[in-house]
Design an enzyme around this catalytic site. Structure first.
Site, short mmCIF file in Angstrom:
data_model
loop_
_atom_site.label_atom_id
_atom_site.label_comp_id
_atom_site.label_asym_id
_atom_site.label_seq_id
_atom_site.Cartn_x
_atom_site.Cartn_y
_atom_site.Cartn_z
N ASP A 10 -0.99 8.14 -0.95
CA ASP A 10 -1.10 6.75 -1.35
C ASP A 10 -2.59 6.42 -1.43
O ASP A 10 -3.44 7.18 -0.94
CB ASP A 10 -0.40 5.84 -0.33
N SER A 11 -2.91 5.28 -2.01
CA SER A 11 -4.31 4.86 -2.11
C SER A 11 -4.89 4.46 -0.76
O SER A 11 -6.11 4.41 -0.61
CB SER A 11 -4.44 3.70 -3.10
N CYS A 73 3.34 5.34 -3.72
CA CYS A 73 2.43 4.38 -4.35
C CYS A 73 3.05 3.96 -5.68
O CYS A 73 3.31 4.81 -6.54
CB CYS A 73 1.08 5.05 -4.58
N GLU A 152 -4.69 -4.07 3.84
CA GLU A 152 -5.65 -3.08 4.32
C GLU A 152 -6.55 -3.65 5.41
O GLU A 152 -7.04 -2.93 6.28
CB GLU A 152 -6.51 -2.57 3.16
N CYS A 186 4.90 -2.10 -4.59
CA CYS A 186 3.75 -1.41 -4.01
C CYS A 186 4.11 -1.16 -2.55
O CYS A 186 4.62 -2.07 -1.87
CB CYS A 186 2.49 -2.27 -4.12
N HIS A 188 2.44 -1.05 -0.01
CA HIS A 188 1.77 -1.92 0.95
C HIS A 188 2.61 -3.15 1.27
O HIS A 188 2.53 -3.71 2.38
CB HIS A 188 0.42 -2.41 0.38
#
Length: 271
Positions: A10-11, A73, A152, A186, A188
């Protein structure tokens, strides 16, 4: 039986939502996770850059002798060319197909919402997949570019006023459109599912792509004879492209209670 690890990438920290599900559903499997924390977020970059980054992520995990690859992702899943991923030496899956199938199954009024990064929404990947599964659907989508940096940076408490205000701005049009199912496009976003559910006033079933993909991957592993021995205890390794200390705060916060682990930094530009 195949005791080689499963590769997940994932990013940044979002893919940990999938890792948490994996550790709960098949604790006998080894997992190698790569979070590209030095280049997060992916979703505001050009398709060409995202594809370049994703290919480097894959090459790193292949160097660790993984048996299966999961792009945890939504952005990568939407943009990585299928003709490239189909030529990989191990099975690969993104999060798009499983999430779309779960949303079609969940909806009762045929009105589905999709939220994701700008790159995911602009690709219309979920839109196309949903309509391929059920052409009569009404689909409403919105890009949520601020969600990834908020997650994040730890703004994930269900009553966080900053993320709550941003969520109201992003989600009000979908709530007003009467969607009864919302794809969190996403990985996240499940980390702020409490905020999303509150803003949606509990009116929409929230589809977690990471969970749906892990459930689908479990079946694929078994069908391909790639499942690890059920008698062993799996281990997880974590790699990042920026400071491990920052990632470890999220790592130990978002995985199972009591889970403590360290991350190693690698130079992703070497892959």
């Amino acid at each position: 039986m195949d005791n080689r690890p499963i590769g997940v990438f994932d990013s940044g920290v979002g893919g940990l939502t999938a890792v948490r599900q994996m550790q709960a559903l098949f604790p006998n499997e080894d997992i190698i996770y790569f979070g590209d924390t030095g280049r997060v977020p992916y979703g505001t970059r050009s398709p060409e850059t995202i594809i370049q980054y994703a290919k480097q992520d894959v090459r790193f995990l292949l160097s660790k002798d993984v048996k299966f690859l999961i792009a945890a992702c939504g952005t990568i899943s939407s943009l990585l060319p299928r003709e490239w991923s189909d030529r990989l030496p191990v099975p690969y899956t993104g999060v798009l197909d499983a999430a779309a199938a779960a949303a079609v199954k969940a909806t009762r009024n045929g009105r589905i919402g999709v939220i994701g990064t700008p790159a995911t929404i602009q690709s219309r990947s979920y839109h196309k997949r949903l309509l391929a599964l059920r052409p009569d659907l009404e689909i409403f989508s919105n890009a949520c570019p601020m969600f990834v940096p908020l997650v994040e940076n730890g703004y994930v408490s269900p009553d966080d006023p900053v993320t709550g205000t941003v969520a109201e701005e992003y989600l009000a049009p979908l709530r007003d459109a009467g969607v009864d199912t919302l794809i969190l496009g996403c990985t996240h976003y499940p980390l702020i599912s409490g905020i999303i559910d509150r803003v949606m006033k509990g009116t929409a079933a929230l589809i977690d792509p990471g969970r749906e993909t892990v459930l689908a991957a479990e079946k694929r592993l078994a069908a391909a004879g790639l499942a690890a021995s059920p008698k062993r205890k799996g281990r997880s390794e974590y790699y990042v492209s920026d400071l491990p200390e920052n990632f470890e705060c999220a790592l130990n916060r978002f995985l199972q209670p009591g889970h403590v682990a360290a991350a190693q930094r690698i130079d992703i530009e070497n892959y």
